[in-house]
Design an enzyme around this catalytic site. Structure first.
Site, PDB file in Angstrom:
ATOM      1  N   TYR A 126       0.841  -1.201   0.000  1.00  0.00           N
ATOM      2  CA  TYR A 126       0.000   0.000   0.000  1.00  0.00           C
ATOM      3  C   TYR A 126       0.874   1.249   0.000  1.00  0.00           C
ATOM      4  O   TYR A 126       0.634   2.194  -0.755  1.00  0.00           O
ATOM      5  CB  TYR A 126      -0.926   0.010   1.231  1.00  0.00           C
ATOM      6  CG  TYR A 126      -1.951  -1.084   1.244  1.00  0.00           C
ATOM      7  CD1 TYR A 126      -3.174  -0.929   0.607  1.00  0.00           C
ATOM      8  CD2 TYR A 126      -1.708  -2.286   1.911  1.00  0.00           C
ATOM      9  CE1 TYR A 126      -4.132  -1.933   0.627  1.00  0.00           C
ATOM     10  CE2 TYR A 126      -2.652  -3.296   1.937  1.00  0.00           C
ATOM     11  CZ  TYR A 126      -3.864  -3.118   1.294  1.00  0.00           C
ATOM     12  OH  TYR A 126      -4.806  -4.114   1.308  1.00  0.00           O
ATOM     13  N   ASN A 149     -12.534  -0.150  -5.752  1.00  0.00           N
ATOM     14  CA  ASN A 149     -12.201  -0.576  -7.114  1.00  0.00           C
ATOM     15  C   ASN A 149     -13.436  -1.161  -7.811  1.00  0.00           C
ATOM     16  O   ASN A 149     -13.928  -2.215  -7.413  1.00  0.00           O
ATOM     17  CB  ASN A 149     -11.085  -1.619  -7.062  1.00  0.00           C
ATOM     18  CG  ASN A 149     -10.641  -2.099  -8.427  1.00  0.00           C
ATOM     19  OD1 ASN A 149     -11.110  -1.618  -9.457  1.00  0.00           O
ATOM     20  ND2 ASN A 149      -9.731  -3.050  -8.439  1.00  0.00           N
ATOM     21  N   CYS A 157      -6.484  -5.382  -7.656  1.00  0.00           N
ATOM     22  CA  CYS A 157      -6.311  -4.947  -6.270  1.00  0.00           C
ATOM     23  C   CYS A 157      -5.905  -6.111  -5.369  1.00  0.00           C
ATOM     24  O   CYS A 157      -5.376  -5.887  -4.279  1.00  0.00           O
ATOM     25  CB  CYS A 157      -7.552  -4.224  -5.756  1.00  0.00           C
ATOM     26  SG  CYS A 157      -9.088  -5.124  -5.974  1.00  0.00           S
ATOM     27  N   HIS A 158      -6.095  -7.351  -5.820  1.00  0.00           N
ATOM     28  CA  HIS A 158      -5.633  -8.501  -5.042  1.00  0.00           C
ATOM     29  C   HIS A 158      -4.106  -8.534  -4.942  1.00  0.00           C
ATOM     30  O   HIS A 158      -3.564  -9.198  -4.071  1.00  0.00           O
ATOM     31  CB  HIS A 158      -6.163  -9.817  -5.636  1.00  0.00           C
ATOM     32  CG  HIS A 158      -5.746 -10.068  -7.044  1.00  0.00           C
ATOM     33  ND1 HIS A 158      -6.410  -9.517  -8.125  1.00  0.00           N
ATOM     34  CD2 HIS A 158      -4.735 -10.810  -7.562  1.00  0.00           C
ATOM     35  CE1 HIS A 158      -5.836  -9.924  -9.240  1.00  0.00           C
ATOM     36  NE2 HIS A 158      -4.806 -10.702  -8.929  1.00  0.00           N
ATOM     37  N   GLU A 184      -1.790 -16.859  -9.556  1.00  0.00           N
ATOM     38  CA  GLU A 184      -0.679 -16.124 -10.164  1.00  0.00           C
ATOM     39  C   GLU A 184       0.688 -16.573  -9.646  1.00  0.00           C
ATOM     40  O   GLU A 184       1.713 -16.008 -10.023  1.00  0.00           O
ATOM     41  CB  GLU A 184      -0.879 -14.626  -9.934  1.00  0.00           C
ATOM     42  CG  GLU A 184      -2.104 -14.096 -10.640  1.00  0.00           C
ATOM     43  CD  GLU A 184      -2.260 -12.586 -10.546  1.00  0.00           C
ATOM     44  OE1 GLU A 184      -1.315 -11.886 -10.116  1.00  0.00           O
ATOM     45  OE2 GLU A 184      -3.341 -12.092 -10.936  1.00  0.00           O
TER      46      GLU A 184
END
Length: 192
Positions: A126, A149, A157-158, A184
């Protein structure tokens, strides 16, 4: 004011409305509502069961100023294809046009930075994201931007985590965030 003076105002209001369409796509993280305008993908909504989808469509109708089109537009069709390809691990980057009309100001700046510069398989803190948009003391505001979002998964945003290594919060729920990060390769796949 005469009727002639009001007429151009009404015409410009009509020109600002968007034709849009929506669909629910089944994914490994549950049903996602995808909505797109003629400008691009405008909204992604988690956990889109019948009740959640109906509420999202009502909100979009109020925000976009018109009801949904009866048939999916080209942007929606492509969004569905790319979301399916993402979850099938055939693509690692979305190449969709995005309609940013549901986000403004600082939040939009942060989300655009995230979408453009935090690729698949990476994470950002962040605080670092706040620095990237020129607001080094705005880490909490970045958290608020992530929570607002309108395009989660596509605007990832993850991928935003706490600086100390914690996973942080997530509007779709922490299990959803863990699943996306595991997909991912950032986290190990859950055992069960």
């Amino acid at each position: 004011m005469t009727n002639e003076q009001r007429q151009p105002e009404r015409q410009s209001e009509r020109q600002e409305t968007h034709d849009w369409s929506w669909a629910v796509s089944d994914t490994p993280i549950g049903p996602l509502l995808l909505a797109a305008t003629g400008h691009g993908l405008v909204n992604v909504v988690f956990h889109a069961d019948r009740k959640t989808a109906a509420a999202a469509v009502d909100r979009l109708t109020r925000r976009l100023g018109t009801g949904p089109a009866p048939e999916p537009g080209a942007h929606l069709t492509e969004a569905i294809r790319q979301v399916e390809s993402y979850f099938a691990e055939r693509i690692h980057a979305f190449t969709l046009p995005l309609d940013w009309s549901l986000s403004t100001g600082f939040n939009r700046r942060v989300l655009r930075e995230l979408a453009a510069h935090v690729p698949y398989g990476t994470v950002v803190g962040y605080q670092d994201l706040a620095r990237r948009v020129g607001e080094p003391d705005a880490a909490r505001a970045v958290g608020v931007a992530m929570g607002s979002n309108p395009l989660p998964v596509v605007v990832p945003c993850h991928r935003v985590v706490e600086s100390d290594g914690g996973i942080g919060g997530f509007g779709g729920g922490l299990e959803t965030k863990r699943t996306l990060l595991a997909l991912e390769g950032v986290l190990p796949q859950p055992l069960f």
